[in-house]
Design a protein around this motif. Sequence first.
Motif, mmCIF file in Angstrom:
data_model
loop_
_atom_site.group_PDB
_atom_site.id
_atom_site.type_symbol
_atom_site.label_atom_id
_atom_site.label_comp_id
_atom_site.label_asym_id
_atom_site.label_seq_id
_atom_site.Cartn_x
_atom_site.Cartn_y
_atom_site.Cartn_z
ATOM 1 N N LYS A 118 81.918 77.868 7.986
ATOM 2 C CA LYS A 118 83.114 78.572 8.457
ATOM 3 C C LYS A 118 84.175 77.593 8.948
ATOM 4 O O LYS A 118 85.375 77.795 8.743
ATOM 5 C CB LYS A 118 82.743 79.539 9.579
ATOM 6 N N SER A 119 83.713 76.507 9.584
ATOM 7 C CA SER A 119 84.657 75.519 10.135
ATOM 8 C C SER A 119 85.416 74.775 9.039
ATOM 9 O O SER A 119 86.453 74.170 9.310
ATOM 10 C CB SER A 119 83.918 74.516 11.023
ATOM 11 N N TRP A 120 84.900 74.799 7.808
ATOM 12 C CA TRP A 120 85.621 74.170 6.697
ATOM 13 C C TRP A 120 86.907 74.918 6.368
ATOM 14 O O TRP A 120 87.820 74.350 5.782
ATOM 15 C CB TRP A 120 84.734 74.122 5.443
ATOM 16 N N LYS A 121 86.948 76.214 6.706
ATOM 17 C CA LYS A 121 88.137 77.057 6.455
ATOM 18 C C LYS A 121 88.603 76.934 5.009
ATOM 19 O O LYS A 121 89.747 76.571 4.728
ATOM 20 C CB LYS A 121 89.265 76.671 7.427
ATOM 21 N N SER A 127 89.348 79.091 2.948
ATOM 22 C CA SER A 127 90.449 79.991 2.583
ATOM 23 C C SER A 127 91.822 79.361 2.796
ATOM 24 O O SER A 127 92.820 79.806 2.233
ATOM 25 C CB SER A 127 90.357 81.289 3.383
ATOM 26 N N SER A 128 91.859 78.303 3.625
ATOM 27 C CA SER A 128 93.132 77.610 3.868
ATOM 28 C C SER A 128 93.325 76.410 2.948
ATOM 29 O O SER A 128 94.312 75.698 3.055
ATOM 30 C CB SER A 128 93.208 77.152 5.325
ATOM 31 N N SER A 188 80.670 81.844 -0.121
ATOM 32 C CA SER A 188 81.879 81.278 0.488
ATOM 33 C C SER A 188 82.772 80.637 -0.571
ATOM 34 O O SER A 188 84.002 80.766 -0.525
ATOM 35 C CB SER A 188 81.496 80.247 1.553
ATOM 36 N N TRP A 248 86.561 81.773 -1.913
ATOM 37 C CA TRP A 248 87.672 80.824 -2.117
ATOM 38 C C TRP A 248 88.289 81.028 -3.505
ATOM 39 O O TRP A 248 89.515 81.077 -3.644
ATOM 40 C CB TRP A 248 87.141 79.395 -1.968
#
Length: 419
Positions: free
Chosen positions: A322-325, A327-328, A370, A374
Amino acid sequence: MNAAKPFDIDKRLIYEAYKKVKSNRGSAGIDGISMEEFDKDLSNNLYRLWNRMSSGSYMPQSVKLVEIPKSNGGKRPLGIPTISDRIAQMAVVLSIMPSLDAIFHEDSYGYRPNKSAHDAIAKARERCFKYAWVLDMDISKFFDTIDHELLMKAVRIHVKERWMLLYIERWLKVPYEDKEGNRTERMMGVPQGSVIGPVLANLFLHYVFDKWMQINHPQIPFERYADDTICHCSTEKEAKDMQEVISKRLSECHLTLNSDKTKIVYCKNANRKMKYANISFDYLGYTFRPRKAMNTKNKTLFTNFSPAISKKSRQKIHEIVKSWKLSSKLTMSLKEIASYVNPIIRGWVAYYSKFNKTEFRKVTQYLNESLARWMRRKFKSLNRYFGTAIRALAKTSKKQPNLFAHWGYGYRPSLKYVN
């Protein structure tokens, strides 16, 4: 020989220590000097360190305090020495480790050459088949509460060089320093994060626990990795008795057995007709508990007691993903994403897929989902159904099976594993 110096320290030892520290990487200490900066004036930096250590004027700098969040909401202090101090400590470790390793117990697995956490887990699994009960122990704040006087007593048995004894004592007493410059004096314990800390902690527990067990309770096998220790017992009474005598022994050495986290676990392989308070325990990132298994000879199901990645470890991995983010990171390509995350994934696969690959697949399933999310956000053609994104990712994994580290080990995306 260096006749003008009170201590005869070989310059080659300092250089070998530097190479080892460099290979281990690590961040800058309290002085802010990174390995890259240290290397810019390497020759002079190493000479100054050798000169100070040889003359007896070497004084370690404060240890940089970094607090790591714990799963229970608390924080674990991590002490990061400077590059120079890490090299100095490594010089001592390289000098004393061969002789220390020779005296350590065969079931001490932490921070030793040719020993690993996997070895400890495998031996624990083997013994859980043989013994019905496990005493799963937790020592309260072990690294922070090691008694310096008792530790140095153990050190002096095996270390005779005056310069090593002098600097080990200085390293034990060096204060923590936080980013605001506040210092915390240390009267006990060894900093987690230091080079020499694990070696000293291992030596301390060798005398406090391993050797004591060998002499007083040789019938009780155990596995110890640093302070993570489990003992195998034949009966519940034996496990309770061992908890009592070990608690007393630790108290004599100024350590405390955490009664809330220490537990006695029933782990016999046979069908469990009776109900017990504890039938599972966590050890080195794995959960040992009853699991269904297939008898390969007669193809019948039975219950065994075996390890698989723990729920806590899975949750930690999920948090990191999750910390990789992702989606951003829509401007990145899939290849760039792979390059970014593969070093971390490779470590997870190497460690957590060793025992029970089926349970580990839940981790890679989450990872693949995940990546599919993406792709769904990046490509409008995949945005309608999540299954479409998974199929697209599966096709990519078929064409490039080694693009992501876990794909190369067979953990490729498939609709079969989508919830």
